[in-house]
Design a protein around this motif. Structure first.
Motif, mmCIF file in Angstrom:
data_model
loop_
_atom_site.group_PDB
_atom_site.id
_atom_site.type_symbol
_atom_site.label_atom_id
_atom_site.label_comp_id
_atom_site.label_asym_id
_atom_site.label_seq_id
_atom_site.Cartn_x
_atom_site.Cartn_y
_atom_site.Cartn_z
ATOM 1 N N MET A 43 37.343 70.633 92.317
ATOM 2 C CA MET A 43 37.045 71.612 93.364
ATOM 3 C C MET A 43 37.030 70.946 94.737
ATOM 4 O O MET A 43 37.522 71.508 95.721
ATOM 5 C CB MET A 43 35.698 72.272 93.090
ATOM 6 C CG MET A 43 35.324 73.332 94.123
ATOM 7 S SD MET A 43 36.545 74.666 94.235
ATOM 8 C CE MET A 43 36.111 75.594 92.743
ATOM 9 N N ALA A 44 36.486 69.733 94.801
ATOM 10 C CA ALA A 44 36.454 69.012 96.073
ATOM 11 C C ALA A 44 37.868 68.721 96.570
ATOM 12 O O ALA A 44 38.163 68.865 97.765
ATOM 13 C CB ALA A 44 35.677 67.707 95.912
ATOM 14 N N ILE A 45 38.745 68.329 95.662
ATOM 15 C CA ILE A 45 40.140 68.050 96.048
ATOM 16 C C ILE A 45 40.822 69.322 96.532
ATOM 17 O O ILE A 45 41.611 69.299 97.487
ATOM 18 C CB ILE A 45 40.906 67.429 94.867
ATOM 19 C CG1 ILE A 45 40.338 66.048 94.536
ATOM 20 C CG2 ILE A 45 42.389 67.319 95.192
ATOM 21 C CD1 ILE A 45 40.926 65.421 93.297
ATOM 22 N N ALA A 46 40.515 70.465 95.894
ATOM 23 C CA ALA A 46 41.088 71.746 96.324
ATOM 24 C C ALA A 46 40.667 72.067 97.755
ATOM 25 O O ALA A 46 41.481 72.518 98.575
ATOM 26 C CB ALA A 46 40.662 72.863 95.377
ATOM 27 N N SER A 63 49.303 78.306 98.361
ATOM 28 C CA SER A 63 49.368 78.878 97.022
ATOM 29 C C SER A 63 49.960 77.878 96.036
ATOM 30 O O SER A 63 49.466 77.714 94.913
ATOM 31 C CB SER A 63 50.218 80.154 97.047
ATOM 32 O OG SER A 63 50.276 80.750 95.772
ATOM 33 N N TYR A 64 51.006 77.166 96.471
ATOM 34 C CA TYR A 64 51.648 76.136 95.650
ATOM 35 C C TYR A 64 50.651 75.018 95.316
ATOM 36 O O TYR A 64 50.493 74.623 94.155
ATOM 37 C CB TYR A 64 52.836 75.576 96.428
ATOM 38 C CG TYR A 64 53.637 74.502 95.731
ATOM 39 C CD1 TYR A 64 54.820 74.813 95.080
ATOM 40 C CD2 TYR A 64 53.241 73.162 95.772
ATOM 41 C CE1 TYR A 64 55.575 73.820 94.459
ATOM 42 C CE2 TYR A 64 53.983 72.169 95.166
ATOM 43 C CZ TYR A 64 55.152 72.508 94.511
ATOM 44 O OH TYR A 64 55.893 71.516 93.888
ATOM 45 N N SER A 65 49.965 74.520 96.345
ATOM 46 C CA SER A 65 49.065 73.381 96.157
ATOM 47 C C SER A 65 47.813 73.752 95.370
ATOM 48 O O SER A 65 47.378 72.997 94.486
ATOM 49 C CB SER A 65 48.655 72.814 97.524
ATOM 50 O OG SER A 65 49.778 72.367 98.233
ATOM 51 N N LEU A 66 47.231 74.898 95.670
ATOM 52 C CA LEU A 66 45.983 75.282 95.016
ATOM 53 C C LEU A 66 46.208 75.676 93.561
ATOM 54 O O LEU A 66 45.387 75.357 92.696
ATOM 55 C CB LEU A 66 45.310 76.417 95.790
ATOM 56 C CG LEU A 66 44.826 76.035 97.192
ATOM 57 C CD1 LEU A 66 44.237 77.242 97.905
ATOM 58 C CD2 LEU A 66 43.803 74.900 97.134
ATOM 59 N N MET A 67 47.310 76.354 93.271
ATOM 60 C CA MET A 67 47.596 76.645 91.863
ATOM 61 C C MET A 67 47.924 75.354 91.125
ATOM 62 O O MET A 67 47.614 75.202 89.942
ATOM 63 C CB MET A 67 48.742 77.646 91.757
ATOM 64 C CG MET A 67 49.100 78.006 90.316
ATOM 65 S SD MET A 67 47.687 78.456 89.257
ATOM 66 C CE MET A 67 47.193 80.010 89.981
ATOM 67 N N GLY A 68 48.516 74.412 91.840
ATOM 68 C CA GLY A 68 48.732 73.096 91.241
ATOM 69 C C GLY A 68 47.426 72.420 90.896
ATOM 70 O O GLY A 68 47.297 71.748 89.872
ATOM 71 N N ALA A 119 37.038 80.823 91.215
ATOM 72 C CA ALA A 119 36.401 80.510 92.495
ATOM 73 C C ALA A 119 37.362 80.735 93.659
ATOM 74 O O ALA A 119 36.976 81.274 94.706
ATOM 75 C CB ALA A 119 35.911 79.065 92.488
ATOM 76 N N LEU A 120 38.622 80.343 93.485
ATOM 77 C CA LEU A 120 39.604 80.506 94.557
ATOM 78 C C LEU A 120 39.930 81.979 94.784
ATOM 79 O O LEU A 120 40.156 82.396 95.929
ATOM 80 C CB LEU A 120 40.877 79.718 94.233
ATOM 81 C CG LEU A 120 40.726 78.190 94.238
ATOM 82 C CD1 LEU A 120 42.009 77.519 93.775
ATOM 83 C CD2 LEU A 120 40.351 77.690 95.637
ATOM 84 N N LYS A 152 39.037 84.338 98.075
ATOM 85 C CA LYS A 152 40.221 84.999 98.657
ATOM 86 C C LYS A 152 41.182 84.020 99.329
ATOM 87 O O LYS A 152 41.818 84.343 100.337
ATOM 88 C CB LYS A 152 39.785 86.072 99.664
ATOM 89 C CG LYS A 152 38.978 87.198 99.047
ATOM 90 C CD LYS A 152 38.598 88.248 100.071
ATOM 91 C CE LYS A 152 37.783 89.374 99.420
ATOM 92 N NZ LYS A 152 37.381 90.419 100.406
ATOM 93 N N VAL A 153 41.267 82.821 98.769
ATOM 94 C CA VAL A 153 42.230 81.845 99.283
ATOM 95 C C VAL A 153 43.429 81.705 98.352
ATOM 96 O O VAL A 153 44.375 80.980 98.670
ATOM 97 C CB VAL A 153 41.573 80.467 99.493
ATOM 98 C CG1 VAL A 153 40.487 80.539 100.544
ATOM 99 C CG2 VAL A 153 41.026 79.907 98.192
ATOM 100 N N LEU A 154 43.394 82.391 97.221
ATOM 101 C CA LEU A 154 44.507 82.363 96.277
ATOM 102 C C LEU A 154 44.747 83.779 95.775
ATOM 103 O O LEU A 154 43.835 84.420 95.251
ATOM 104 C CB LEU A 154 44.194 81.425 95.105
ATOM 105 C CG LEU A 154 45.349 81.141 94.137
ATOM 106 C CD1 LEU A 154 46.486 80.424 94.864
ATOM 107 C CD2 LEU A 154 44.861 80.288 92.960
ATOM 108 N N LYS A 155 45.963 84.259 95.959
ATOM 109 C CA LYS A 155 46.310 85.608 95.546
ATOM 110 C C LYS A 155 47.272 85.566 94.368
ATOM 111 O O LYS A 155 48.115 84.681 94.271
ATOM 112 C CB LYS A 155 46.941 86.375 96.711
ATOM 113 C CG LYS A 155 46.002 86.557 97.894
ATOM 114 C CD LYS A 155 46.695 87.312 99.018
ATOM 115 C CE LYS A 155 45.762 87.492 100.209
ATOM 116 N NZ LYS A 155 46.431 88.218 101.326
ATOM 117 N N ALA A 156 47.124 86.538 93.492
ATOM 118 C CA ALA A 156 47.981 86.602 92.309
ATOM 119 C C ALA A 156 49.325 87.231 92.666
ATOM 120 O O ALA A 156 49.380 88.146 93.493
ATOM 121 C CB ALA A 156 47.301 87.409 91.210
#
Length: 278
Positions: free
Chosen positions: A47-50, A77-82, A142-143, A147-151
């Motif tokens: 989570m800290a790295i995210a 979106s690319y980085s956080l889903m990664g 959590a993401l 609201k920092v990651l959308k499906a």
């Protein structure tokens, strides 16, 4: 000793008892719950790295709307889903094939009434699935909550899940191929020594669009982009909707090729096995 190993490997086996292999996966999945402190530490660090990635990309973009043709939202979106899938797509270096060969304990694996390659696949998949459920899913929730990651659309989400599964098979095959080099070299050559290069060319650190032209061209002709870039590009929308189908077919071809290559390499590897210890 060598004669008996080859004899055991060559002995006929009845059918493909899938439940036997699923038991390996289940055992490794449940093993993860034994180390609660490690679980919480991994969750917290991921989570800290995210958070760091989110802050870093905002700083990189600043007032720019696009870099290398990619928007900030697409790269986030690319980085956080990664990051969500990082545990699942972590290098399965714990296959420890080289260590087993050098210590001689490989003989205990080879005389079991199961296919060694398939056994390792299911054991590794059990560990990866645990990391996905215990770390990836909580971070995903959590993401989304923040609201920092959308499906993406349902169709893209389905393709992403299938693509992620293929990614794991490609990653495992890469690790397995690296491991069985020990059968030929009798040294500690393994994925640990080359995984940084694999991770780079897979797009794990940044999307391939950020690479200089020559490096992007190299990454596009190697199978490693099927590990990370293709599923993340699908999810984030970096892959144009019209090219998603082509990307998926490309990944399927690379995955099949890596599986076939690992099977071929494995079929000849035991002939070069010399027990050095045990």
């Amino acid at each position: 000793m060598r004669h008996h190993v080859h004899e055991a490997i060559g002995s006929p086996r009845r059918g493909w008892p899938v439940m036997k292999y699923l038991a390996f996966a289940r055992s490794e999945f449940l093993r993860g719950f034994r180390y609660r402190a490690n679980l919480w530490a991994t969750l917290a660090s991921t989570m800290a790295i995210a958070v760091i990635q989110w802050s870093l990309w905002h700083a990189v973009y600043g007032t720019k709307s696009h870099i290398a043709g990619l928007s900030l939202n697409a790269v986030l979106s690319y980085s956080l889903m990664g990051r969500v899938t990082s545990g699942f797509l972590d290098s399965p270096s714990n296959l420890n094939i080289g260590g087993r060969v050098r210590q001689g304990t490989i003989v205990h694996d080879l005389v079991k009434p199961v296919d060694f390659h398939t056994q390792l696949l299911f054991q590794s998949l059990g560990r990866a699935s645990f990391r996905l459920v215990s770390t990836g899913v909580p971070i995903l929730i959590a993401l989304w909550w923040a609201k920092v990651l959308k499906a993406p659309s349902a169709s893209v989400a389905i393709l992403f899940v299938i693509s992620l599964s293929l990614s794991y098979v490609t990653l495992f095959s890469t690790a397995f191929l690296s491991g069985i080099l020990t059968f030929y070299t009798k040294t500690g050559v393994g994925l640990d020594e080359v995984y940084t290069v694999v991770a780079l060319l897979s797009g794990e650190f940044v999307p391939l669009e950020f690479f200089p032209g020559w490096l992007q061209a190299l990454a596009n002709v190697l199978p490693f982009k099927a590990i990370y870039y293709i599923p993340m590009a699908m999810w984030s929308g970096i892959a144009d909707p019209s090219s998603v189908g082509t990307s998926f077919v490309s990944q399927l071809a690379w995955t099949a090729g890596m599986v076939i290559l690992s099977k071929i390499a494995w079929s000849g590897a035991v002939k070069h096995l010399t027990i050095q210890g045990g």
